[in-house]
Design a protein around this motif. Structure first.
Motif, PDB file in Angstrom:
ATOM      1  N   VAL A 168      52.348  47.849  39.168  1.00 41.41           N
ATOM      2  CA  VAL A 168      52.403  49.316  39.182  1.00 41.41           C
ATOM      3  C   VAL A 168      53.062  49.808  37.903  1.00 41.41           C
ATOM      4  N   SER A 169      52.408  50.743  37.228  1.00 42.48           N
ATOM      5  CA  SER A 169      53.012  51.390  36.059  1.00 42.48           C
ATOM      6  C   SER A 169      52.909  52.893  36.229  1.00 42.48           C
ATOM      7  N   ALA A 170      53.346  53.617  35.231  1.00 43.20           N
ATOM      8  CA  ALA A 170      53.312  55.083  35.309  1.00 43.20           C
ATOM      9  C   ALA A 170      51.899  55.632  35.199  1.00 43.20           C
ATOM     10  N   THR A 171      50.941  54.797  34.807  1.00 41.45           N
ATOM     11  CA  THR A 171      49.578  55.282  34.595  1.00 41.45           C
ATOM     12  C   THR A 171      48.530  54.576  35.439  1.00 41.45           C
ATOM     13  N   GLN A 172      48.864  53.448  36.042  1.00 44.12           N
ATOM     14  CA  GLN A 172      47.822  52.721  36.757  1.00 44.12           C
ATOM     15  C   GLN A 172      48.378  51.737  37.781  1.00 44.12           C
ATOM     16  N   LEU A 173      47.477  51.332  38.674  1.00 40.77           N
ATOM     17  CA  LEU A 173      47.697  50.201  39.566  1.00 40.77           C
ATOM     18  C   LEU A 173      46.702  49.125  39.124  1.00 40.77           C
ATOM     19  N   GLN A 174      47.166  47.901  38.994  1.00 45.86           N
ATOM     20  CA  GLN A 174      46.253  46.851  38.554  1.00 45.86           C
ATOM     21  C   GLN A 174      46.562  45.542  39.252  1.00 45.86           C
ATOM     22  N   VAL A 175      45.499  44.839  39.657  1.00 50.19           N
ATOM     23  CA  VAL A 175      45.643  43.507  40.216  1.00 50.19           C
ATOM     24  C   VAL A 175      44.730  42.580  39.419  1.00 50.19           C
ATOM     25  N   LYS A 176      45.316  41.516  38.873  1.00 50.17           N
ATOM     26  CA  LYS A 176      44.561  40.550  38.091  1.00 50.17           C
ATOM     27  C   LYS A 176      44.254  39.341  38.967  1.00 50.17           C
ATOM     28  N   GLY A 177      42.974  39.068  39.141  1.00 49.40           N
ATOM     29  CA  GLY A 177      42.561  37.949  39.964  1.00 49.40           C
ATOM     30  C   GLY A 177      42.955  36.614  39.367  1.00 49.40           C
ATOM     31  N   GLY A 178      42.998  35.609  40.221  1.00 47.90           N
ATOM     32  CA  GLY A 178      43.377  34.275  39.780  1.00 47.90           C
ATOM     33  C   GLY A 178      42.239  33.553  39.075  1.00 47.90           C
TER      34      GLY A 178
ATOM     35  N   TYR B 254      43.569  44.452  48.208  1.00 45.32           N
ATOM     36  CA  TYR B 254      42.735  43.555  47.413  1.00 45.32           C
ATOM     37  C   TYR B 254      42.656  42.204  48.098  1.00 45.32           C
ATOM     38  N   VAL B 255      41.443  41.655  48.162  1.00 40.41           N
ATOM     39  CA  VAL B 255      41.222  40.311  48.679  1.00 40.41           C
ATOM     40  C   VAL B 255      40.404  39.525  47.662  1.00 40.41           C
ATOM     41  N   GLY B 256      40.936  38.388  47.239  1.00 37.38           N
ATOM     42  CA  GLY B 256      40.216  37.517  46.310  1.00 37.38           C
ATOM     43  C   GLY B 256      39.923  36.194  46.975  1.00 37.38           C
ATOM     44  N   GLY B 257      38.674  35.778  46.947  1.00 34.52           N
ATOM     45  CA  GLY B 257      38.277  34.545  47.620  1.00 34.52           C
ATOM     46  C   GLY B 257      38.412  33.315  46.735  1.00 34.52           C
ATOM     47  N   THR B 258      38.227  32.160  47.336  1.00 35.14           N
ATOM     48  CA  THR B 258      38.228  30.895  46.605  1.00 35.14           C
ATOM     49  C   THR B 258      36.793  30.545  46.221  1.00 35.14           C
ATOM     50  N   HIS B 259      36.536  30.375  44.922  1.00 31.94           N
ATOM     51  CA  HIS B 259      35.193  30.046  44.463  1.00 31.94           C
ATOM     52  C   HIS B 259      35.285  29.509  43.047  1.00 31.94           C
ATOM     53  N   ALA B 260      34.164  29.085  42.530  1.00 33.27           N
ATOM     54  CA  ALA B 260      34.160  28.420  41.225  1.00 33.27           C
ATOM     55  C   ALA B 260      34.492  29.372  40.082  1.00 33.27           C
ATOM     56  N   GLY B 261      34.211  30.628  40.283  1.00 31.61           N
ATOM     57  CA  GLY B 261      34.500  31.601  39.230  1.00 31.61           C
ATOM     58  C   GLY B 261      35.881  32.223  39.388  1.00 31.61           C
ATOM     59  N   VAL B 262      36.293  32.976  38.376  1.00 28.95           N
ATOM     60  CA  VAL B 262      37.590  33.652  38.453  1.00 28.95           C
ATOM     61  C   VAL B 262      37.505  34.805  39.447  1.00 28.95           C
ATOM     62  N   GLN B 263      38.657  35.196  39.961  1.00 22.96           N
ATOM     63  CA  GLN B 263      38.709  36.333  40.884  1.00 22.96           C
ATOM     64  C   GLN B 263      38.673  37.649  40.096  1.00 22.96           C
ATOM     65  N   THR B 264      38.209  38.680  40.759  1.00 22.64           N
ATOM     66  CA  THR B 264      38.034  39.979  40.104  1.00 22.64           C
ATOM     67  C   THR B 264      39.376  40.628  39.755  1.00 22.64           C
ATOM     68  N   THR B 265      39.389  41.339  38.640  1.00 23.64           N
ATOM     69  CA  THR B 265      40.525  42.175  38.259  1.00 23.64           C
ATOM     70  C   THR B 265      40.137  43.639  38.470  1.00 23.64           C
ATOM     71  N   TRP B 266      40.944  44.360  39.224  1.00 15.20           N
ATOM     72  CA  TRP B 266      40.708  45.780  39.482  1.00 15.20           C
ATOM     73  C   TRP B 266      41.826  46.612  38.846  1.00 15.20           C
ATOM     74  N   THR B 267      41.445  47.733  38.262  1.00 10.92           N
ATOM     75  CA  THR B 267      42.406  48.695  37.733  1.00 10.92           C
ATOM     76  C   THR B 267      42.101  50.067  38.333  1.00 10.92           C
ATOM     77  N   VAL B 268      43.125  50.703  38.871  1.00  7.93           N
ATOM     78  CA  VAL B 268      42.984  52.027  39.477  1.00  7.93           C
ATOM     79  C   VAL B 268      43.821  53.005  38.663  1.00  7.93           C
ATOM     80  N   THR B 269      43.200  54.063  38.191  1.00  4.41           N
ATOM     81  CA  THR B 269      43.892  55.058  37.367  1.00  4.41           C
ATOM     82  C   THR B 269      43.622  56.457  37.904  1.00  4.41           C
ATOM     83  N   GLY B 270      44.344  57.413  37.341  1.00  2.86           N
ATOM     84  CA  GLY B 270      44.071  58.827  37.621  1.00  2.86           C
ATOM     85  C   GLY B 270      44.181  59.219  39.081  1.00  2.86           C
TER      86      GLY B 270
END
Length: 294
Positions: free
Chosen positions: A208-218, A154-170
């Protein structure tokens, strides 16, 4: 002294004789017909003597020829699903694989490894609606039993808006056997053997959890973030041994017949493994019966 020698010799003779007393697994087996209709009962009858008897029907997952296998040629396949929440379109999620990563989970070794970008082989979400990746064929990246590593970067850039949050499951990684006999699980998100490595901006990292990988953007104007989550080494040719059914053991030694129902048409090799085992020795033999089901 002489008495001790005689005693030792006597014990040796007793042991030798006892070992020789283990009988051969000498038995025969036959079916009651040359052909059957799917759904009919196939009767197997036995003669002879064996302490233990194990049955392999010859159906997928129950073939004696595969009772010791741990790997098999096949098609390695990856599937997962993603959701994407808010964030700037410049934020990226990459799906990567490596065959030369040294399993040292730090930035130096990650950057030194060769990573193949397979993101374009998958379908990624564009909204908060869960999107299935489709089947990602990994055949061109795998050589026999060579270990491979799966990574989400995951790569999150610097900008006026919030960074993206991605969730990977299954996440499922399978080896689909070439002979069509079975599909074997190589790894899932629930395996729990995933390592997170932050490269930039430690406030943004994979969870990391038992059901998903998730990264919450800044938040807006956050520093550039880069974080990886990498699997354990994966054996893409992994297979499980086929299993049989125990029909008898030394405590129920009176088995003379055994009924079995084949539900699908085909030609099957029914295998019966007889084993006579004591603390001193073990002897076994395998008998096979061709079964035609129409």
């Amino acid at each position: 002294m002489k008495r001790n020698i005689y005693l030792f010799a006597g014990l040796l003779m007793v042991f030798s004789c006892t070992k020789k007393d283990v009988p051969s697994a000498d038995f025969t087996v036959k079916s009651d017909s040359a052909a059957y209709t799917a759904g009919d009962t196939t009767w197997f009858s036995f003669a002879g003597e064996t302490y233990n008897l194990t049955f392999y029907s010859g159906e997928a997952g129950h073939e004696y020829r595969f009772h010791n296998r741990t790997s098999t040629p096949g098609t390695p396949q990856l599937q997962f699903a993603t959701t994407r929440a808010s964030g700037n379109t410049g934020d990226t999620l990459q799906v990567l694989m490596s065959t030369d990563f040294k399993a040292v989970y730090d930035s130096t070794n990650i950057y030194q490894a060769t990573w193949t970008d397979i993101t374009s082989r998958a379908v990624l979400a564009t909204t908060t609606t869960t999107k299935a990746s489709g089947i990602v064929d990994l055949s061109d990246l795998v050589k026999d039993t060579q270990a491979v590593y799966l990574a989400y970067r995951y790569v999150g850039g610097t900008h006026a808006g919030v960074q993206t949050t991605w969730t990977v499951t299954g996440i499922t990684i399978n080896n689909v056997a070439t002979d069509g006999s079975n599909t074997f699980s190589v790894g899932t998100v629930a395996d729990g053997v995933w390592s997170v490595v932050n490269m930039k901006n430690t406030a943004v990292k994979w969870a990391v959890s038992a059901t998903q990988l998730q990264v919450k953007g800044g938040a807006a104007n956050s520093a550039v973030a880069e974080t990886w989550v990498i699997s354990r080494p994966l054996n893409m040719s992994r297979a499980l041994p086929d299993v049989g059914v125990s029909l008898k053991n030394i405590t129920n030694n009176g088995l003379l017949t055994y009924p079995y129902i084949y539900k699908a048409a085909g030609t099957y090799t029914a295998s019966f493994v007889g084993t006579n085992t004591t603390v001193y020795d073990s002897r076994s033999s395998v008998k096979e019966v061709k079964v035609q089901v129409n």
